[in-house]
Structure formats: C-alpha cells, structure tokens
Design an enzyme around this catalytic site. Structure first.
Site, short mmCIF file in Angstrom:
data_model
loop_
_atom_site.label_atom_id
_atom_site.label_comp_id
_atom_site.label_asym_id
_atom_site.label_seq_id
_atom_site.Cartn_x
_atom_site.Cartn_y
_atom_site.Cartn_z
N THR A 178 0.84 -1.20 0.00
CA THR A 178 0.00 0.00 0.00
C THR A 178 0.87 1.25 0.00
O THR A 178 1.96 1.23 0.56
CB THR A 178 -0.84 0.01 1.30
OG1 THR A 178 -1.46 -1.25 1.42
CG2 THR A 178 -1.86 1.12 1.31
N ARG A 206 -12.82 -8.86 -2.37
CA ARG A 206 -12.23 -8.55 -1.05
C ARG A 206 -11.85 -7.07 -0.98
O ARG A 206 -11.23 -6.53 -1.90
CB ARG A 206 -11.00 -9.43 -0.83
CG ARG A 206 -10.25 -9.15 0.49
CD ARG A 206 -9.11 -8.18 0.31
NE ARG A 206 -8.24 -8.11 1.47
CZ ARG A 206 -7.28 -7.20 1.63
NH1 ARG A 206 -7.06 -6.31 0.69
NH2 ARG A 206 -6.53 -7.19 2.70
N GLY A 208 -9.86 -4.26 1.40
CA GLY A 208 -8.91 -4.20 2.51
C GLY A 208 -9.16 -3.02 3.42
O GLY A 208 -10.25 -2.42 3.43
N ASP A 209 -8.14 -2.66 4.17
CA ASP A 209 -8.27 -1.57 5.16
C ASP A 209 -8.15 -0.18 4.55
O ASP A 209 -8.64 0.79 5.13
CB ASP A 209 -7.18 -1.71 6.23
CG ASP A 209 -5.78 -1.64 5.62
OD1 ASP A 209 -5.53 -2.36 4.62
OD2 ASP A 209 -4.94 -0.86 6.11
N GLY A 230 0.19 -3.15 5.00
CA GLY A 230 0.38 -4.55 5.35
C GLY A 230 -0.93 -5.30 5.20
O GLY A 230 -1.75 -4.96 4.35
N1 GLY Z 1 -3.19 -2.88 3.31
C1 GLY Z 1 -3.66 -3.18 2.04
C2 GLY Z 1 -4.66 -4.23 1.99
O1 GLY Z 1 -4.65 -5.13 2.83
O2 GLY Z 1 -5.45 -4.22 1.11
#
Ligand code: GLY
Length: 309
Positions: A178, A206, A208-209, A230
């Site tokens: 990222t 999916r 992510g964060d 991460g």
């Molecule tokens: N930190 C990026 C993700 O897990 O998508």
C-alpha cells in the site's frame, strides 16, 4: 503560522534488493511533491492527494498503475482520504479502470453523502466527474501473478481462506505494498490518504483496510494522523489507524507508532506497518515486517528516506 511536514510510505513487506532503490526514489519524489505544495501555502489535503497520485502513477508501487492482481488475475484497487480539520473522509474500493483512485476517494468525500463507494458504480461517478481512466493491469504484474498462483497451488491449500497463513509461511512475499501520505499544513490542519491494489491473490470482491476510515487511515486535528500498510484484515480488526491517533493524545507520533505495532504483534502477529504524524508535526514510523519504504520532509530536517525504520 506553523511548520509544514509530510510523511509518505510505499508499503510494508519484503522489498527485494533490486526494487529497493526504485522504491526509495519513488517515495522521495512523492514527499517532495507534497512538501512543495505545503511550502506554497496549499492545504494538507492537497499535499497528501498529490503525493499519493505520484505513487499511483509509479508502477514500482502496488497502487494505481502497478496494482497487484487478485486470485483470478484482475485488479481491484482501493483508496481512502481524510481531512483532519472536518473529520470528513471517504474510501473507494474494487476499482479496475480509474487512473488515480485517490482522486475518486476525494470526489466521494466532497461531492456525495457517503463514506465508502465500490465497484462499477464508483467508477461511473468518476466518469461523471471527468476523472481519467487507465488500464491498471501491467504485464509485469501479470507475470508476478502467474508465479504467485503456481506457489499457491504447490502449497496445497485447497481453502483460500488460508491466504493469511500462506503469507506468513512465505515470509510476507505476497504482502501488498500500500502507499500512504500524511501531512500537516501551515494552519496546523492534518490530512491522511492511502491507495492500494490490496494483497495479491485476494479473493475477488475482497476489500482491505485502505478505504476504511479508522483502519487504513485516520486524521483528526485534535489527535493526529495515521495510515497503515500490510495485511488489511489485521488493520481492520484492530482499527489500527484510529488507535494510533488516540494514542497521540498522550504520546509522540513515534511512541504511538511503536506502541501500535507492539500491540499488533502481540494480538495478531506479523504483517503490519504504520506511519503517524502528531499535532506538532513530528512523524513516526514502525513495522513488524522486514521492510517499510518511507520518506519524510520537514523544514528543519529536510528530506529523509529509509527502507527500514
Ligand atoms: N493494506 C492493504 C490491503 O490489505 O489491502
């Protein structure tokens, strides 16, 4: 009038030797672009957006052009942005054709009532606002995807919900890199932004964060700003960026970053990095991965960058 600072990162994980120089050069360019804007009196929001765009356009990073591919070989990119002055922010997810996902996150934040928009509908909003399109799927990433798929098949995991375990077994080589940026401008306003292709071999759909406020990024003028990198599932489950900002009520940016990563290691294991920026313009960097590629630019310290902390 306060000093201006920017801190950017190009991702936690395992940066192979041959890629390290290009990664460091990329984060230095991004930090320099954002810092110049701050020096011209522009806002922290503009600086973080410009710094992240710089990295989205640089294929060495897993964001924008250069995004890693999901299990079936498609790009599904995510991004988020947050304004510490208003505590408004928004994310976008599952994008395949928007050249700069971070720009679309800002459109969602400023032009809609929502905090998260995904997929085709988000892309249509980008079209309505004239955002440039691009093919985000680069041949180099297709090659990497083929190799990673072969590794996954050899590892004999029939159940893809074990992706995280696989990432740990493989020494984080499958982690996403990222990109992120935090800035404080002359008025003392903070901002955070991030963008990613996500973890490679993720299941289609999916998210992510990175587009999730509190997990991948957070900014609040009364606390500080933080952005994570991460394994997104860890960042979401432990709400790491908001936790790091809360910690900055009492701690410096570096203390908050180190404390957050220690907590992550204890509760969830390895696979995370974070950068932080406190209200005084001090930044912090911590990770429990082999590398984190970052650069910071302040008036007093100038431009500094490192592959490890
Ligand atoms: N930190 C990026 C993700 O897990 O998508």
């Amino acid at each position: 009038m306060k000093g201006s600072t920017i801190i950017v990162h190009g991702g936690a994980g395992d940066w192979p030797e041959p890629k390290q120089a290009a990664g460091l050069s990329g984060v230095r360019q991004a930090a320099t672009r954002g810092f110049r804007l701050l020096q011209q009196g522009r806002t922290a929001m503009l600086a973080v957006e410009a710094a992240v765009m710089e990295m989205e356009d640089n294929p060495v990073f897993n964001a924008g052009r250069g995004s890693t591919l999901n299990l079936v070989g498609n790009v599904e990119a995510d991004a988020g942005i947050m304004d510490g002055k208003t505590r408004c922010g928004a994310g976008v997810a599952l994008l395949q054709r928007v050249k700069n996902p971070i720009r679309l996150a800002r459109v969602v934040m400023e032009k809609t009532d929502h905090a998260l928009l995904a997929g085709n509908s988000a892309e249509k909003l980008g079209e309505a606002f004239g955002l440039p399109k691009a093919n985000l799927k680069l041949p180099e990433r297709v090659q990497q995807w083929k190799q990673a798929r072969r590794q996954l098949e050899k590892a004999d995991h029939g159940d893809f919900s074990r992706n995280l375990k696989l990432i740990r077994i493989k020494g984080q080589s499958l982690l996403g890199d990222t990109v992120g940026a935090l800035a404080i401008d002359r008025n003392g306003d903070l901002a955070a932004a991030d963008s990613t292709g996500g973890v490679s071999l993720k299941l289609p759909g999916r998210i992510g964060d990175s587009p999730i406020l509190g997990a991948g990024l957070y900014a609040d003028n009364k606390l500080g700003a933080a952005t994570a990198t991460g394994v997104g599932e860890i960042a979401m489950r432990l709400v790491v960026s908001k936790s790091a900002c809360d910690a900055m009520q009492a701690l410096t940016a570096q203390q908050a970053a180190s404390q957050t990563v220690r907590k992550v290691t204890r509760l969830a294991g390895r696979g995370l990095g974070i950068v932080t920026l406190d209200r005084k313009g001090r930044f912090g960097v911590a990770h429990n991965t082999p590398h984190l590629c970052w650069a910071g630019f302040t008036r007093s310290r100038g431009l500094i960058s490192q592959m490890r902390q």
